[in-house]
Design an enzyme around this catalytic site. Structure first.
Site, PDB file in Angstrom:
ATOM      1  N   GLY A  46       0.960  -1.261  -0.183  1.00  0.00           N
ATOM      2  CA  GLY A  46      -0.162  -0.071  -0.049  1.00  0.00           C
ATOM      3  C   GLY A  46       0.828   1.342   0.045  1.00  0.00           C
ATOM      4  O   GLY A  46       2.115   1.114   0.207  1.00  0.00           O
ATOM      5  N   GLN A  51       2.737   9.744   1.948  1.00  0.00           N
ATOM      6  CA  GLN A  51       4.226   9.295   1.836  1.00  0.00           C
ATOM      7  C   GLN A  51       5.075   9.767   0.680  1.00  0.00           C
ATOM      8  O   GLN A  51       6.272   9.975   0.793  1.00  0.00           O
ATOM      9  CB  GLN A  51       4.065   7.663   1.978  1.00  0.00           C
ATOM     10  CG  GLN A  51       3.614   7.034   3.066  1.00  0.00           C
ATOM     11  CD  GLN A  51       3.527   5.729   2.744  1.00  0.00           C
ATOM     12  OE1 GLN A  51       2.343   5.244   2.487  1.00  0.00           O
ATOM     13  NE2 GLN A  51       4.488   5.002   3.463  1.00  0.00           N
ATOM     14  N   CYS A  92       6.284  -0.514   7.418  1.00  0.00           N
ATOM     15  CA  CYS A  92       5.956   0.806   6.623  1.00  0.00           C
ATOM     16  C   CYS A  92       7.040   1.049   5.708  1.00  0.00           C
ATOM     17  O   CYS A  92       8.194   1.235   6.206  1.00  0.00           O
ATOM     18  CB  CYS A  92       5.244   1.720   7.647  1.00  0.00           C
ATOM     19  SG  CYS A  92       5.007   3.407   6.848  1.00  0.00           S
ATOM     20  N   LEU A  93       6.803   1.661   4.488  1.00  0.00           N
ATOM     21  CA  LEU A  93       8.042   2.150   3.520  1.00  0.00           C
ATOM     22  C   LEU A  93       8.581   3.262   4.029  1.00  0.00           C
ATOM     23  O   LEU A  93       9.533   3.513   3.640  1.00  0.00           O
ATOM     24  CB  LEU A  93       7.120   2.038   2.043  1.00  0.00           C
ATOM     25  CG  LEU A  93       6.696   1.093   1.449  1.00  0.00           C
ATOM     26  CD1 LEU A  93       6.110   1.404   0.126  1.00  0.00           C
ATOM     27  CD2 LEU A  93       7.870  -0.122   1.241  1.00  0.00           C
ATOM     28  N   HIS A 134      -4.084   1.122   7.843  1.00  0.00           N
ATOM     29  CA  HIS A 134      -2.712   1.762   7.968  1.00  0.00           C
ATOM     30  C   HIS A 134      -2.386   2.845   7.185  1.00  0.00           C
ATOM     31  O   HIS A 134      -2.106   4.075   7.385  1.00  0.00           O
ATOM     32  CB  HIS A 134      -1.778   0.605   7.677  1.00  0.00           C
ATOM     33  CG  HIS A 134      -0.111   0.989   7.505  1.00  0.00           C
ATOM     34  ND1 HIS A 134       0.817   0.684   8.561  1.00  0.00           N
ATOM     35  CD2 HIS A 134       0.362   1.891   6.575  1.00  0.00           C
ATOM     36  CE1 HIS A 134       1.801   1.309   8.047  1.00  0.00           C
ATOM     37  NE2 HIS A 134       1.698   1.923   6.958  1.00  0.00           N
ATOM     38  N   GLU A 135      -3.082   2.756   5.810  1.00  0.00           N
ATOM     39  CA  GLU A 135      -3.041   3.799   5.033  1.00  0.00           C
ATOM     40  C   GLU A 135      -3.821   5.088   5.334  1.00  0.00           C
ATOM     41  O   GLU A 135      -3.503   6.283   4.968  1.00  0.00           O
ATOM     42  CB  GLU A 135      -3.352   3.488   3.505  1.00  0.00           C
ATOM     43  CG  GLU A 135      -2.793   2.253   2.752  1.00  0.00           C
ATOM     44  CD  GLU A 135      -1.354   2.249   2.826  1.00  0.00           C
ATOM     45  OE1 GLU A 135      -0.725   3.519   3.155  1.00  0.00           O
ATOM     46  OE2 GLU A 135      -0.720   1.078   3.091  1.00  0.00           O
ATOM     47  N   HIS A 138      -2.095   7.219   7.627  1.00  0.00           N
ATOM     48  CA  HIS A 138      -1.224   8.146   6.909  1.00  0.00           C
ATOM     49  C   HIS A 138      -1.863   9.494   6.407  1.00  0.00           C
ATOM     50  O   HIS A 138      -1.446  10.557   6.670  1.00  0.00           O
ATOM     51  CB  HIS A 138      -0.840   7.389   5.651  1.00  0.00           C
ATOM     52  CG  HIS A 138       0.540   6.643   6.118  1.00  0.00           C
ATOM     53  ND1 HIS A 138       1.703   7.081   6.557  1.00  0.00           N
ATOM     54  CD2 HIS A 138       0.842   5.239   5.765  1.00  0.00           C
ATOM     55  CE1 HIS A 138       2.570   6.055   6.606  1.00  0.00           C
ATOM     56  NE2 HIS A 138       2.200   4.898   6.122  1.00  0.00           N
TER      57      HIS A 138
HETATM   58  O1  GNR Z   1       4.224  -2.551   2.531  1.00  0.00           O
HETATM   59  C1  GNR Z   1       3.531  -2.497   3.603  1.00  0.00           C
HETATM   60  N1  GNR Z   1       3.306  -3.692   4.339  1.00  0.00           N
HETATM   61  C2  GNR Z   1       2.549  -3.696   5.572  1.00  0.00           C
HETATM   62  C3  GNR Z   1       2.605  -4.668   6.189  1.00  0.00           C
HETATM   63  C4  GNR Z   1       1.731  -4.825   7.194  1.00  0.00           C
HETATM   64  C5  GNR Z   1       0.853  -3.769   7.564  1.00  0.00           C
HETATM   65  C6  GNR Z   1       0.896  -2.602   6.796  1.00  0.00           C
HETATM   66  C7  GNR Z   1       1.695  -2.747   5.513  1.00  0.00           C
HETATM   67  S1  GNR Z   1       1.462  -1.310   4.575  1.00  0.00           S
HETATM   68  C8  GNR Z   1       3.146  -1.231   4.161  1.00  0.00           C
HETATM   69  C9  GNR Z   1       3.199  -0.179   2.929  1.00  0.00           C
HETATM   70  C10 GNR Z   1       3.136   1.171   3.537  1.00  0.00           C
HETATM   71  O2  GNR Z   1       3.806   1.827   4.396  1.00  0.00           O
HETATM   72  N2  GNR Z   1       2.126   1.906   3.265  1.00  0.00           N
HETATM   73  O3  GNR Z   1       1.864   3.192   3.998  1.00  0.00           O
HETATM   74 NI    NI Z   2       2.987   3.096   5.771  1.00  0.00          NI
END
Ligand code: GNR
Ligand code: NI
Length: 169
Positions: A46, A51, A92-93, A134-135, A138
């Site tokens: 995601g 980001q 998270c990236l 999670h997104e 953000h």
């Molecule tokens: O790539 C991602 N893997 C992930 C693994 C577990 C829970 C959430 C994520 S999101 C993350 C990509 C990201 O940072 N999205 O904002």
């Molecule tokens: Ni993230």
């Protein structure tokens, strides 16, 4: 298609609150396709516009094994949550190399516009439900490490600052 630079924690721009998108036009479609390219390039499931330093309510997701089920969510709103929450390991990236447990609803229903501007409701559970939550954090300026203890968060912050210093050398 362009690969966009991803902001890294503790960049203060990760804490900006995203604004609703007023019109789903070619500008938004180009941003969505650049974000998908960036997400696939980074091997993420995601990516939120926040980001890539765009503070608008747009997220892209692909939780499929084959990386061929892109989802574009514009102005997403959670309209239903399950009663149950569970702890899941997240990464998270914007916080590379860090994985830790966060409580999330097991299932959510999300109303969002797609890249044609059509309103849809997505019924999500499993990894998709975790990723959507999670997104959407953000977009509110929240990074998952903010759910961890201050001790853990400060250790992560120090590690990220050191990594960024070393990568610039
Ligand atoms: O790539 C991602 N893997 C992930 C693994 C577990 C829970 C959430 C994520 S999101 C993350 C990509 C990201 O940072 N999205 O904002
Ligand atoms: Ni993230």
């Amino acid at each position: 298609m362009a690969i966009l630079p991803i902001l890294c924690y503790p960049d203060p721009r990760l804490h900006k609150v995203a604004q609703p998108i007023q019109a789903v036009d070619d500008r938004v479609r180009t941003l969505a396709s650049d974000m998908l390219a960036t997400m696939y390039d980074a091997h993420g499931i995601g990516l939120a516009a926040t980001q890539v330093d765009v503070h608008e309510r747009l997220v892209v997701i692909d939780v499929s094994e084959e990386r061929n089920e892109p989802l574009v969510l514009i102005n997403p709103e959670i309209v239903w949550t399950s009663a149950e929450k569970h702890l899941n390991d997240e990464g998270c990236l914007s916080v590379p190399g860090i994985y830790d447990g966060v409580e999330r609803f097991d299932a959510v229903h999300v109303r969002a516009l797609d890249d044609k501007g059509t309103s849809r409701v997505i019924e999500a559970d499993g990894l998709l439900a975790v990723c959507i939550q999670h997104e959407m954090d953000h977009l509110m300026g929240k990074v998952f490490v903010e759910y961890l203890s201050p001790l853990k968060r400060n250790r992560i912050k120090t590690k990220m600052i050191k990594q960024q210093r070393e990568s610039r050398e």
